[in-house]
Design a protein around this motif. Structure first.
Motif, PDB file in Angstrom:
ATOM      1  N   UNK A  12       0.839  -1.202   0.000  1.00 48.90           N
ATOM      2  CA  UNK A  12       0.000   0.000   0.000  1.00 48.90           C
ATOM      3  C   UNK A  12       0.876   1.255   0.000  1.00 48.90           C
ATOM      4  N   UNK A  58     -10.850  -2.217   4.706  1.00 52.61           N
ATOM      5  CA  UNK A  58     -11.099  -1.402   3.518  1.00 52.61           C
ATOM      6  C   UNK A  58     -11.229   0.096   3.834  1.00 52.61           C
ATOM      7  N   UNK A  59     -10.722   0.514   5.006  1.00 51.69           N
ATOM      8  CA  UNK A  59     -10.671   1.945   5.263  1.00 51.69           C
ATOM      9  C   UNK A  59      -9.660   2.565   4.311  1.00 51.69           C
ATOM     10  N   UNK A  60      -8.663   1.771   3.924  1.00 51.84           N
ATOM     11  CA  UNK A  60      -7.738   2.201   2.896  1.00 51.84           C
ATOM     12  C   UNK A  60      -8.094   1.502   1.593  1.00 51.84           C
ATOM     13  N   UNK A  61      -8.080   2.262   0.519  1.00 54.23           N
ATOM     14  CA  UNK A  61      -8.440   1.705  -0.780  1.00 54.23           C
ATOM     15  C   UNK A  61      -7.419   0.652  -1.184  1.00 54.23           C
ATOM     16  N   UNK A  62      -7.909  -0.468  -1.709  1.00 55.39           N
ATOM     17  CA  UNK A  62      -6.976  -1.527  -2.120  1.00 55.39           C
ATOM     18  C   UNK A  62      -6.111  -1.088  -3.288  1.00 55.39           C
TER      19      UNK A  62
ATOM     20  N   UNK B 280     -16.471   3.977   0.113  1.00 55.19           N
ATOM     21  CA  UNK B 280     -16.901   3.883   1.503  1.00 55.19           C
ATOM     22  C   UNK B 280     -16.521   5.188   2.197  1.00 55.19           C
ATOM     23  N   UNK B 282     -15.573   6.097   5.223  1.00 54.97           N
ATOM     24  CA  UNK B 282     -14.328   6.191   5.991  1.00 54.97           C
ATOM     25  C   UNK B 282     -13.108   6.106   5.077  1.00 54.97           C
ATOM     26  N   UNK B 283     -13.270   5.405   3.958  1.00 55.31           N
ATOM     27  CA  UNK B 283     -12.165   5.327   3.004  1.00 55.31           C
ATOM     28  C   UNK B 283     -11.901   6.690   2.351  1.00 55.31           C
ATOM     29  N   UNK B 284     -12.970   7.389   1.996  1.00 57.06           N
ATOM     30  CA  UNK B 284     -12.808   8.713   1.407  1.00 57.06           C
ATOM     31  C   UNK B 284     -12.129   9.663   2.383  1.00 57.06           C
ATOM     32  N   UNK B 286     -10.130   8.782   5.024  1.00 58.29           N
ATOM     33  CA  UNK B 286      -8.791   8.407   5.499  1.00 58.29           C
ATOM     34  C   UNK B 286      -7.818   8.119   4.371  1.00 58.29           C
ATOM     35  N   UNK B 287      -8.351   7.780   3.200  1.00 59.26           N
ATOM     36  CA  UNK B 287      -7.462   7.492   2.079  1.00 59.26           C
ATOM     37  C   UNK B 287      -8.024   8.089   0.791  1.00 59.26           C
ATOM     38  N   UNK B 289      -8.273   9.736  -2.799  1.00 65.59           N
ATOM     39  CA  UNK B 289      -7.397   9.539  -3.943  1.00 65.59           C
ATOM     40  C   UNK B 289      -7.255  10.802  -4.791  1.00 65.59           C
TER      41      UNK B 289
END
Lengths: 234, 301
Positions: A12, A58-62, B280, B282-284, B286-287, B289
């Motif tokens: 990652x 999946x809090x971090x995008x794969x 998702x 939380x994904x937006x 915390x991560x 793009x």
């Protein structure tokens, strides 16, 4: 023992647009968890421990690699590839995550927070209330606080509430991101006791611990993360 | 939840409770390539040329491209967040979906309307009124757009119910009373006109009205913007309860990421009329793009 989670060559990176740089967080992580195992991860701050957990949740995008999970609803699936909707479903029913912070709607009481996490799964109010009572008393959260709002809680109380909220759902796989970081010795013991109980129930757990000594004789397996790479410890 | 039964230290089986829902991928609303432009466009800005555009505004002919090729799905029982800066096209999108303004081009389908085989935007205005009365509810940022400020709160709800085809007065009254009680409007004030209410109370009357026809889809446009913190908390709490107890799908528009974080499972980020990122919630956070999403998250206080 059956395998429940398998990480294959997980990497990652984070692309920071405002700096024009890319930061590599973890690289080539391979890991296998057997059902019912309690696995501990240690390592310095910034070494990439949380990244692994957040990739699984999946809090971090794969990005690169595969995370195979054996779901009771979907069978073997790659968490990096499944739809967001499926991930939401798994988060609700199978995979739990305990972070160091408590996110909740303002002016929701401790009792409601725990109840809600059960109610959103669709159970009856009475059952949710009973389970909530059980878990809050187990964590020895002062009953005077139950109907109080967490903003007024101490750090330890908040954390215990946070763990209670995740554990009350009895997830199959529980990810713990330093759940004992700011707890005193008595509270830590409480968490440990509950983990023991969860191990007995067959919950698979993957946890990050700074004070691994405390968890040592509970862990079936121990890993150490150094500069984004995973090393198994005997 | 799967409860393990332990016997002699061994897991025997994991019990599945009857109330556990199985995975559901039913779509409530599907939107494909929705476009909304103000102005006719000129050679400089149409036919794939977008050279003359400053953000989403054509400097040559003055056309504004408010929504450009917006596509997304809303699933049953889910809450979809929609974030973006002012002018990014969030409210325009919501207005298009509720037929408040005409859509320039694009398709929208609801399986609950004629088996989802007909494009909602191509229906007659009469049909669109039916769709919005039967299948949708909307809460506007400004209560004056969603409520008749001089009518009593009860009649505001009754109006929506009559439009949805209800005719029995006592049924309507009891439903309206029950809803107003649910959103915590005191019984003694139910006959008052919304103009006598505070902003938070008006918002709650709007929510009660929007729910009165049991809609499968609820559109919430900046419901907490402009409310003070404690009223905001009570509106958030109300939305959370609706999510839990009514099984309606919602689209929640807000420029406040904290509101979105608390309410939405999945989120769409819009910029200059386009969807630039979705995922998702939380994904937006915390991560993120996209450069703009990163900037948005870094600006969080």
């Amino acid at each position: 023992m059956n395998t429940i989670l398998q990480l294959k060559k997980l990497s990652k990176c984070f692309k920071l647009h405002h700096l024009g740089t890319t930061i590599e967080a973890v690289r080539d992580i391979n890991m296998e968890l057997a059902e019912g195992d309690f696995t501990g991860i240690t390592g310095k701050s910034g070494s990439g421990k949380s990244t692994i957990l957040k990739c699984i949740y999946r809090t971090y995008a794969p990005q690169q690699g595969e995370i195979w999970y054996h779901s009771s609803s979907f069978g073997w699936i790659d968490l990096c590839a499944i739809s967001e909707r499926k991930m939401c479903y798994l988060r609700k029913y199978e995979i739990g995550y305990v972070s160091q912070f408590l996110h909740a709607i303002p002016r929701t009481s401790a009792r409601e927070i725990v109840e809600n996490s059960m109610l959103e799964m669709g159970c009856e109010l009475q059952f949710a209330q009973e389970e909530t009572k059980k878990i809050l008393s187990h964590f020895e959260l002062d009953p005077a606080l139950w109907d109080n709002y967490p903003v007024t809680f101490s750090g330890g109380e908040r954390l215990r509430l946070n763990i209670a909220r995740a554990m009350v759902k009895h997830p199959r796989l529980l990810l713990l991101d330093e759940p004992t970081a700011s707890l005193d010795a008595t509270s830590k013991l409480k968490v440990r006791e509950l983990m023991q109980q969860l191990i007995q129930e067959g919950t698979t757990m993957l946890g990050i611990f700074h004070d691994i000594e405390f968890m040592r004789n509970l862990c079936h397996k121990e890993y150490k993360v150094v500069d984004g790479r995973l090393h198994e410890r005997a | 939840m799967i409860r393990a039964i332990v016997f002699n230290g061994k897991t025997i089986y994991r019990k599945k409770f009857h109330w556990m829902k199985s995975f559901n991928e039913a779509i409530v609303l599907s939107v494909q390539n929705l476009n909304k432009q103000h102005g006719t466009g000129c050679e400089q800005c149409t036919n794939g040329n977008r050279h003359s555009l400053i953000k989403n505004y054509c400097s040559q002919c003055g056309t504004v491209y408010a929504c450009q090729n917006v596509s997304f799905e809303v699933y049953e029982g889910e809450t979809l967040g929609l974030v973006g800066e002012s002018g990014s096209g969030k409210s325009t999108l919501m207005d298009c979906l509720y037929f408040d303004i005409e859509t320039t081009s694009g398709k929208a389908f609801m399986p609950s309307y004629k088996k989802g085989e007909h494009n909602l935007f191509h229906q007659t205005s009469q049909e669109q009124r039916w769709i919005r009365n039967q299948l949708m509810g909307k809460v506007y940022q400004h209560a004056s757009r969603g409520l008749k400020m001089d009518f009593s709160s009860l009649s505001n709800i009754a109006e929506k119910m009559i439009a949805a085809g209800y005719r029995n007065v006592s049924d309507m009254k009891s439903r309206a009373t029950e809803l107003l009680k649910h959103v915590e409007i005191p019984i003694g004030r139910m006959k008052d006109a919304p103009k006598k209410f505070s902003g938070g109370m008006q918002q709650r009357v709007q929510i009660a009205r929007a729910l009165s026809n049991y809609p499968p889809l609820l559109l919430l446009d900046e419901v907490t913007t402009g409310l003070d913190l404690s009223i905001q908390a009570s509106v958030l709490d109300l939305i959370k309860i609706i999510q839990r107890d009514f099984n309606v799908s919602m689209i929640i528009v807000s420029h406040d990421l904290r509101v979105i974080r608390m309410l939405a499972e999945r989120t769409i980020v819009m910029l200059e009329g386009k969807i630039i990122e979705q995922g998702l919630t939380d994904q937006l956070l915390e991560d993120p793009q996209h450069p703009y999403t990163q900037q948005l998250v870094q600006s969080l206080i």
